[in-house]
Motif scaffolding. Structure first.
Motif, PDB file in Angstrom:
ATOM      1  N   ASP A 194      39.138  -0.605 -63.726  1.00  0.00           N
ATOM      2  CA  ASP A 194      38.950  -0.344 -65.079  1.00  0.00           C
ATOM      3  C   ASP A 194      38.664   0.831 -65.610  1.00  0.00           C
ATOM      4  OD1 ASP A 194      39.551  -3.080 -65.660  1.00  0.00           O
ATOM      5  OD2 ASP A 194      37.321  -3.759 -65.675  1.00  0.00           O
ATOM      6  N   VAL A 195      39.079   1.960 -64.701  1.00  0.00           N
ATOM      7  CA  VAL A 195      38.842   3.122 -65.090  1.00  0.00           C
ATOM      8  C   VAL A 195      40.429   3.886 -64.810  1.00  0.00           C
ATOM      9  CG1 VAL A 195      37.705   5.427 -65.020  1.00  0.00           C
ATOM     10  CG2 VAL A 195      36.633   3.378 -64.660  1.00  0.00           C
ATOM     11  N   HIS A 196      41.031   4.305 -65.921  1.00  0.00           N
ATOM     12  CA  HIS A 196      42.367   4.822 -65.856  1.00  0.00           C
ATOM     13  C   HIS A 196      42.218   6.191 -65.017  1.00  0.00           C
ATOM     14  CE1 HIS A 196      46.084   6.499 -67.295  1.00  0.00           C
ATOM     15  NE2 HIS A 196      46.511   5.281 -67.351  1.00  0.00           N
ATOM     16  N   GLN A 234      30.292   9.358 -59.795  1.00  0.00           N
ATOM     17  CA  GLN A 234      29.924   9.728 -61.169  1.00  0.00           C
ATOM     18  C   GLN A 234      30.783   9.130 -62.185  1.00  0.00           C
ATOM     19  OE1 GLN A 234      27.436  11.847 -61.932  1.00  0.00           O
ATOM     20  NE2 GLN A 234      26.622  12.389 -60.027  1.00  0.00           N
ATOM     21  N   GLU A 294      35.270  17.890 -63.863  1.00  0.00           N
ATOM     22  CA  GLU A 294      33.839  18.361 -64.144  1.00  0.00           C
ATOM     23  C   GLU A 294      33.272  18.620 -62.988  1.00  0.00           C
ATOM     24  OE1 GLU A 294      31.897  18.298 -67.618  1.00  0.00           O
ATOM     25  OE2 GLU A 294      33.948  18.679 -67.900  1.00  0.00           O
ATOM     26  N   HIS A 303      43.729   8.971 -65.448  1.00  0.00           N
ATOM     27  CA  HIS A 303      43.499  10.122 -66.264  1.00  0.00           C
ATOM     28  C   HIS A 303      41.929  10.257 -66.509  1.00  0.00           C
ATOM     29  CE1 HIS A 303      47.303  11.594 -68.645  1.00  0.00           C
ATOM     30  NE2 HIS A 303      46.929  12.491 -67.822  1.00  0.00           N
ATOM     31  N   ASP A 304      41.309   9.378 -66.706  1.00  0.00           N
ATOM     32  CA  ASP A 304      39.900   9.351 -66.882  1.00  0.00           C
ATOM     33  C   ASP A 304      39.121   9.716 -65.755  1.00  0.00           C
ATOM     34  OD1 ASP A 304      39.836   8.563 -69.914  1.00  0.00           O
ATOM     35  OD2 ASP A 304      40.263   6.587 -69.031  1.00  0.00           O
ATOM     36  N   PHE A 318      29.549   6.768 -64.977  1.00  0.00           N
ATOM     37  CA  PHE A 318      29.969   7.324 -66.489  1.00  0.00           C
ATOM     38  C   PHE A 318      30.474   6.098 -67.127  1.00  0.00           C
ATOM     39  CE2 PHE A 318      32.403   9.292 -69.688  1.00  0.00           C
ATOM     40  CZ  PHE A 318      31.168  10.147 -70.487  1.00  0.00           C
ATOM     41  N   PHE A 319      31.455   5.486 -66.688  1.00  0.00           N
ATOM     42  CA  PHE A 319      32.299   4.487 -67.285  1.00  0.00           C
ATOM     43  C   PHE A 319      31.709   3.008 -66.945  1.00  0.00           C
ATOM     44  CE2 PHE A 319      35.444   7.861 -67.224  1.00  0.00           C
ATOM     45  CZ  PHE A 319      35.825   7.913 -68.313  1.00  0.00           C
ATOM     46  N   SER A 320      30.339   3.202 -66.310  1.00  0.00           N
ATOM     47  CA  SER A 320      29.534   2.029 -65.958  1.00  0.00           C
ATOM     48  C   SER A 320      30.279   0.680 -65.742  1.00  0.00           C
ATOM     49  CB  SER A 320      28.596   1.814 -67.293  1.00  0.00           C
ATOM     50  OG  SER A 320      29.119   1.576 -68.570  1.00  0.00           O
ATOM     51  N   GLY A 370      48.370   9.663 -62.463  1.00  0.00           N
ATOM     52  CA  GLY A 370      49.745   9.416 -62.905  1.00  0.00           C
ATOM     53  C   GLY A 370      50.641   8.538 -62.034  1.00  0.00           C
ATOM     54  N   GLN A 378      39.648  13.345 -65.040  1.00  0.00           N
ATOM     55  CA  GLN A 378      38.834  14.127 -66.032  1.00  0.00           C
ATOM     56  C   GLN A 378      37.359  14.438 -65.634  1.00  0.00           C
ATOM     57  OE1 GLN A 378      40.381  15.005 -69.539  1.00  0.00           O
ATOM     58  NE2 GLN A 378      39.077  16.720 -68.988  1.00  0.00           N
ATOM     59  N   VAL A 379      36.752  13.433 -65.230  1.00  0.00           N
ATOM     60  CA  VAL A 379      35.453  13.538 -64.477  1.00  0.00           C
ATOM     61  C   VAL A 379      35.450  14.176 -63.367  1.00  0.00           C
ATOM     62  CG1 VAL A 379      33.683  12.047 -63.655  1.00  0.00           C
ATOM     63  CG2 VAL A 379      34.826  11.285 -65.746  1.00  0.00           C
TER      64      VAL A 379
END
Lengths: 419, 155
Positions: free
Chosen positions: A353-355, A412, A365, A357-358, A416-418, A373, A361-362
């Motif tokens: 459930d976390v794409h 993380q 960080e 791209h997301d 973050f996206f729990s 992709g 991004q994390v």
């Protein structure tokens, strides 16, 4: 350094290797840069940068043209690089090495030159579902023009090539173009067996070796290949240079690809006579400094030893598969073969459930560089039923610290996206 | 994680988790596909434009990251029930917020509407995306696709 426990070979000193790559010493937002995108493009050591710099500062001129000393040195440096590359992959002759812009251009060269001369309407070209777009689209473009059939070799559930119906697929095929290692799954293919099957069926083989040549020993004769392609920038060399190797008799019989200076013996108002190989396929001023840089990259890899490189990556991949699964848990899917020895150091990751791209991004960080992709392999992604993965790819300068940082950053992202 | 929280505002995550107007519309609705060739995201937008020029219904299909999906979800809520002219004003306002002008989107016509005073409501939450240039394409994918869908529906 925690990473040193992974070093199975006494000659493979990662801390020392990392010092050769200035870019890896940078700090991003207070964190050590964790570069896990060598499958897209590797970094280069100081020796490669110095070799190119040295050419430009001391011996640069166009090649195969001038008679002055500087030009002769430039020509020698360029041709030395060709010899080094030939030796690196076990090519019988340096003349069988064609320098191109990249591996993509090398495949396009074969498709246009060999393909136009040898393929007709009703013929078949066999590809695998794991191919990069670079080994799909040139054939599709040609098929649209000529009208031949494209057949696909499938993969099994573990991401290995399914060769159960290979004989049927190869029956009547003129070309079998396949990857030596999937850039998405890391799957290694049995190049020798595939070449033998193609030869039995009377098909010519082209191996996309972009992901394998930088990471393990290569012997084109032992493989039994007809053509192989790879790129310089994935093996510590500069971008802007790729390699086509082909068997001499095939290259000799092929018409030129691009026309222009450097590829001719003679030109009149009525026409031209092409040069022999490799000049026939190197129209225009070639990537001179890039070739020299690639030669230096080959020297660097030879110094490490390709057996040792492969050994390092197998053990680091095994560590990564274990660590990521243990640390991140069930929400993480790692695509590709479960057995480290059956794959290269390419880990396509999906966090439920976390794409991608997301995730990326994390990860950024945390100064962790991965590629999100479809990895230019959309038919494979469709087959897997995913539209994007985050891909971590390993190389000589990566250690267990990098894997630990990746695992921590994935935790993380998950939190973050729990999910 | 402050940089991330600036990007991933709560409302973005909410729209990502519970996308509004998800689904399909049957013909004769206009169906338009959009692709982000860099990451493989695909979006399908269905719109109905009635005889009064009102965007009477919109549905969104496809897959994508939280930024592209939440942007599409918020967009659908913002334009549904609006006239085509009003929708285009919102599109112009959003693209201006993303600091992308007509040329970059291959749509010179939107240049004129680059800096309108449009109340974007929830969509303001996506403003943080501008600081992550790579993600602007994620945020604008659905909007470019909607522009194309409106062009097709009103052609």
């Amino acid at each position: 350094m925690k990473g040193s426990i992974m070093t199975s070979s006494p000659t493979f000193d990662i801390a020392k290797i990392r010092k050769d790559f200035p870019i890896l010493s940078q700090i991003q937002d207070g964190k050590r840069l964790v570069y896990l995108d060598s499958g897209a493009s590797s970094q280069r050591p100081t020796s490669v940068l110095d070799a190119m710099d040295h050419l430009y500062t001391h011996s640069y001129a166009n090649v195969h043209r001038g008679v002055y000393q500087v030009a002769e040195r430039a020509t020698n440096a360029y041709e030395d690089a060709r010899s080094k590359v030939a030796k690196f992959i076990g090519a019988p002759s340096a003349n069988e090495i064609i320098f191109t812009k990249n591996a993509t251009e090398a495949i396009n060269l074969v498709a246009h030159s060999w393909g136009r001369a040898n393929l007709q309407s009703g013929d078949a070209v066999v590809l695998t579902i794991m191919e990069h777009h670079a080994n799909i689209v040139p054939w599709q473009m040609l098929a649209a023009e000529i009208g031949f059939e494209i057949r696909w070799v499938a993969i099994d559930e573990d991401g290995m090539l399914d060769t159960s119906n290979l004989d049927v697929l190869l029956d009547g095929a003129k070309m079998f173009a396949f990857t030596a290692m999937s850039n998405v799954l890391g799957t290694l293919t049995d190049t020798k067996a595939l070449c033998a099957a193609a030869q039995k069926a009377g098909a010519v083989t082209l191996i996309d070796a972009c992901q394998s040549v930088p990471h393990m020993p290569t012997d084109v004769v032992d493989m039994g290949a007809d053509f192989i392609v790879f790129s310089g920038h994935k093996m510590l060399g500069p971008s802007g240079i790729g390699v086509l190797w082909g068997r001499a008799e095939l290259l000799d019989a092929m018409p030129p690809f691009l026309g222009g200076g450097g590829m001719i013996l003679n030109v009149t108002k009525d026409g031209f006579t092409p040069d022999g190989v490799p000049g026939k396929f190197e129209a225009g001023t070639p990537p001179i400094a890039e070739a020299v840089g690639l030669g230096a990259a080959v020297d660097y890899l030879n110094e490490l030893g390709m057996e040792a490189v492969r050994e390092h990556e197998v053990s680091l991949t095994a560590y990564a598969l274990r660590t990521l699964t243990e640390t991140v848990g069930e929400t993480l899917t790692i695509y590709g073969p479960s057995e480290p020895a059956a794959r290269g150091g390419v880990l396509s990751l999906e966090l439920a459930d976390v794409h991608a791209h997301d995730i990326s991004q994390v990860l950024d960080e945390h100064a962790v560089c991965v590629r999100p992709g479809h990895h230019c392999a959309k038919p494979l992604m469709r087959h897997l039923g995913v539209n994007a993965t985050a891909r971590a790819s390993l190389y000589i300068y990566n250690d267990t610290d990098d894997i630990d940082a990746l695992a921590e950053a994935l935790v993380q992202a998950r939190d973050f996206f729990s999910i | 994680m402050s940089g991330l929280e600036e990007l991933y505002k709560e409302i973005i995550i909410d729209h990502y988790r519970s996308p509004r107007n998800k689904g399909e519309l049957p013909p004769p609705a206009t169906r338009t596909e959009g692709f982000n060739p860099l990451c493989g995201d695909e979006i399908v937008i269905y719109i109905d434009v009635d005889s009064n020029g009102v965007l009477s219904d919109i549905k969104i299909g496809g897959q994508g990251c939280s930024i592209s999906q939440s942007s599409a979800s918020m967009m659908s809520a913002a334009v549904k029930g609006k006239t085509v002219a009003e929708a285009q004003e919102i599109i112009g306002g959003f693209k201006a917020m993303m600091s992308v002008h007509g040329d970059a989107l291959g749509d010179p016509a939107s240049e004129a509407t680059a800096e309108p005073e449009v109340d974007l409501g929830d969509l303001e939450a996506l403003k943080g995306v501008v600081k992550f240039p790579v993600r602007i394409k994620c945020a604008t994918l659905s909007w470019n696709t909607l522009t194309q869908a409106i062009d097709e529906a009103t052609a």
